[in-house]
Scaffold this motif. Sequence first.
Motif, PDB file in Angstrom:
ATOM      1  N   GLY A 242     -16.418  36.096 -58.153  1.00 23.83           N
ATOM      2  CA  GLY A 242     -16.463  37.569 -57.924  1.00 23.83           C
ATOM      3  C   GLY A 242     -15.484  38.173 -57.322  1.00 23.83           C
ATOM      4  N   GLN A 243     -14.365  37.121 -57.183  1.00 27.24           N
ATOM      5  CA  GLN A 243     -12.934  37.568 -56.664  1.00 27.24           C
ATOM      6  C   GLN A 243     -11.960  38.306 -57.637  1.00 27.24           C
ATOM      7  OE1 GLN A 243     -12.471  37.146 -53.347  1.00 27.24           O
ATOM      8  NE2 GLN A 243     -14.889  36.401 -53.419  1.00 27.24           N
ATOM      9  N   PRO A 244     -10.921  38.898 -57.063  1.00 24.99           N
ATOM     10  CA  PRO A 244      -9.930  39.535 -58.074  1.00 24.99           C
ATOM     11  C   PRO A 244      -8.983  38.663 -58.547  1.00 24.99           C
ATOM     12  CG  PRO A 244      -9.577  40.112 -55.903  1.00 24.99           C
ATOM     13  CD  PRO A 244     -10.904  39.394 -55.781  1.00 24.99           C
ATOM     14  N   ILE A 245      -8.599  38.834 -59.737  1.00 26.69           N
ATOM     15  CA  ILE A 245      -7.196  37.975 -60.116  1.00 26.69           C
ATOM     16  C   ILE A 245      -5.987  38.663 -59.988  1.00 26.69           C
ATOM     17  CG2 ILE A 245      -8.897  36.761 -61.721  1.00 26.69           C
ATOM     18  CD1 ILE A 245      -7.772  38.129 -63.871  1.00 26.69           C
ATOM     19  N   GLU A 246      -5.018  38.056 -59.712  1.00 32.18           N
ATOM     20  CA  GLU A 246      -3.688  38.591 -59.791  1.00 32.18           C
ATOM     21  C   GLU A 246      -2.979  38.545 -61.072  1.00 32.18           C
ATOM     22  OE1 GLU A 246      -1.906  36.361 -56.270  1.00 32.18           O
ATOM     23  OE2 GLU A 246      -2.968  37.834 -54.812  1.00 32.18           O
ATOM     24  N   ILE A 247      -2.487  39.417 -61.674  1.00 33.62           N
ATOM     25  CA  ILE A 247      -1.742  39.406 -62.955  1.00 33.62           C
ATOM     26  C   ILE A 247      -0.238  39.742 -62.622  1.00 33.62           C
ATOM     27  CG2 ILE A 247      -1.619  40.247 -65.062  1.00 33.62           C
ATOM     28  CD1 ILE A 247      -4.436  40.811 -64.881  1.00 33.62           C
ATOM     29  N   TYR A 248       0.744  38.851 -63.054  1.00 32.43           N
ATOM     30  CA  TYR A 248       1.996  39.105 -62.607  1.00 32.43           C
ATOM     31  C   TYR A 248       2.876  39.878 -63.652  1.00 32.43           C
ATOM     32  CZ  TYR A 248       1.182  36.211 -58.685  1.00 32.43           C
ATOM     33  OH  TYR A 248       0.676  35.726 -57.565  1.00 32.43           O
ATOM     34  N   ASN A 249       3.972  40.492 -63.297  1.00 36.39           N
ATOM     35  CA  ASN A 249       4.756  41.278 -64.097  1.00 36.39           C
ATOM     36  C   ASN A 249       4.021  42.458 -64.785  1.00 36.39           C
ATOM     37  OD1 ASN A 249       7.210  42.057 -65.133  1.00 36.39           O
ATOM     38  ND2 ASN A 249       7.028  41.055 -67.254  1.00 36.39           N
ATOM     39  N   HIS A 250       2.927  42.804 -64.133  1.00 34.46           N
ATOM     40  CA  HIS A 250       1.918  44.026 -64.583  1.00 34.46           C
ATOM     41  C   HIS A 250       1.574  43.530 -66.047  1.00 34.46           C
ATOM     42  CE1 HIS A 250       3.262  46.532 -61.493  1.00 34.46           C
ATOM     43  NE2 HIS A 250       4.328  46.063 -61.218  1.00 34.46           N
ATOM     44  N   GLY A 251       1.246  42.227 -66.267  1.00 36.24           N
ATOM     45  CA  GLY A 251       0.466  42.004 -67.332  1.00 36.24           C
ATOM     46  C   GLY A 251       1.408  41.755 -68.572  1.00 36.24           C
ATOM     47  N   ASN A 252       2.748  42.037 -68.378  1.00 31.12           N
ATOM     48  CA  ASN A 252       3.866  42.250 -69.412  1.00 31.12           C
ATOM     49  C   ASN A 252       4.464  40.678 -69.721  1.00 31.12           C
ATOM     50  OD1 ASN A 252       3.547  44.918 -70.134  1.00 31.12           O
ATOM     51  ND2 ASN A 252       4.788  45.215 -68.434  1.00 31.12           N
ATOM     52  N   MET A 253       3.297  39.810 -70.250  1.00 28.10           N
ATOM     53  CA  MET A 253       3.597  38.296 -70.231  1.00 28.10           C
ATOM     54  C   MET A 253       3.132  37.802 -71.596  1.00 28.10           C
ATOM     55  SD  MET A 253       4.939  37.298 -67.016  1.00 28.10           S
ATOM     56  CE  MET A 253       4.203  35.854 -66.472  1.00 28.10           C
TER      57      MET A 253
ATOM     58  N   ALA B 126      -2.810  29.179 -63.974  1.00 29.70           N
ATOM     59  CA  ALA B 126      -3.299  30.603 -63.934  1.00 29.70           C
ATOM     60  C   ALA B 126      -4.795  30.357 -64.710  1.00 29.70           C
ATOM     61  CB  ALA B 126      -2.391  31.697 -64.454  1.00 29.70           C
ATOM     62  N   TYR B 127      -4.883  29.948 -65.613  1.00 26.74           N
ATOM     63  CA  TYR B 127      -6.268  30.138 -66.452  1.00 26.74           C
ATOM     64  C   TYR B 127      -7.329  29.327 -65.459  1.00 26.74           C
ATOM     65  CZ  TYR B 127      -5.680  25.109 -67.793  1.00 26.74           C
ATOM     66  OH  TYR B 127      -5.592  23.778 -67.627  1.00 26.74           O
ATOM     67  N   PHE B 128      -7.023  28.277 -64.753  1.00 24.19           N
ATOM     68  CA  PHE B 128      -8.132  27.593 -63.874  1.00 24.19           C
ATOM     69  C   PHE B 128      -8.323  28.605 -62.566  1.00 24.19           C
ATOM     70  CE2 PHE B 128      -9.444  23.201 -63.195  1.00 24.19           C
ATOM     71  CZ  PHE B 128     -10.260  23.328 -61.994  1.00 24.19           C
ATOM     72  N   LYS B 129      -7.308  29.197 -62.370  1.00 24.20           N
ATOM     73  CA  LYS B 129      -7.520  30.120 -61.103  1.00 24.20           C
ATOM     74  C   LYS B 129      -8.343  31.277 -61.622  1.00 24.20           C
ATOM     75  CE  LYS B 129      -3.313  29.225 -58.476  1.00 24.20           C
ATOM     76  NZ  LYS B 129      -2.011  29.764 -58.112  1.00 24.20           N
TER      77      LYS B 129
END
Length: 337
Positions: free
Chosen positions: A204-215, A193-196
Amino acid sequence: MTTALVTGAAGFVGFHAAKRWLDEGFRVVGLDSVSDYYDPALKEARLDILNGYEGFSLVRDRVEAPGVLNDLMAEHAPRHVIHLAAQAGVRHSIDAPRDYMSANIQGTFELLEAARAHPGAHLLIASTSSVYGANTKMPYGETDKADTQMSFYAATKKATEAMAHSYAHLYDLPVTMFRFFTVYGPWGRPDMAYFKFVKAILEGQPIEIYNHGNMARDFTFIDDLIEAVWRLSEVRPMRPGSDDRVAAHDSLSAVAPFRVVNIGKAAPDRLGDFIAAIEEALGMNAEKVYKEMQPGDVPATHSDTTLLRDLTGYACKTPISEGIPRFVTWYRAHYGV
């Protein structure tokens, strides 16, 4: 020169391990197929550095190929075998489970058979914090029951622990299993994830954050992990005698020279704080897209590293405020950003 055998030497952790053993004066024999699971050019760049050492040699083959490890053990009689070759990735194991059966299960079997035929090496075998699965008691301790793996990747890793224990018991092979906790740092894996995140933000692309950030994750910097593995390499498990007293938190088997050790920072960071550290290091803000939890994932990890400290006197300590800028500096230099 004393020899170490490093499987997965072109991989993230394998590269750093091989380099450390070379820096310590070992001759290192690497084994790696340089697969295309992620960019082979990155693996070749790591190998270019290792090839700069006179004491390094590489065998390009699959860890699960019959007889390859047996021949290497017979020829080189290594003092240490650092077994890092594996098919990694929780999410990929849903799409390609056969890859995990082959590399993780069959590959470890080939190692154990080779060690049985040519004993003497301390087997240092990578496992993962993912084996703790659905456990809710935290921090995770090595003696905690771990039977509820949430992904096939984790299941194969737990299986290799059981396999290695049986060989340690039957053939008196010294085995230390490492449960790694979310390793990151320079020369890391592009599927992490950190590399992505870094790549996407810079583009300039969006990042996807799973579990709405509750990780939350027990993010462990690569240099800390390698230091821990190096120190543990000289702590060979011994089959305990009838009069030996073993601490309650020590995972040393009662019937084999076998031990499991957590390697983590023992201080989880919230995913939001991790992303904030990336934004600060880049000097850029991320466009965030929040998503549901992915199958096979867990909301948090947290290592108990009391055993690591007892055995080595060492504790992983690099905070993300230091580790993330070091990764970003490497990323910019390597990719010319």
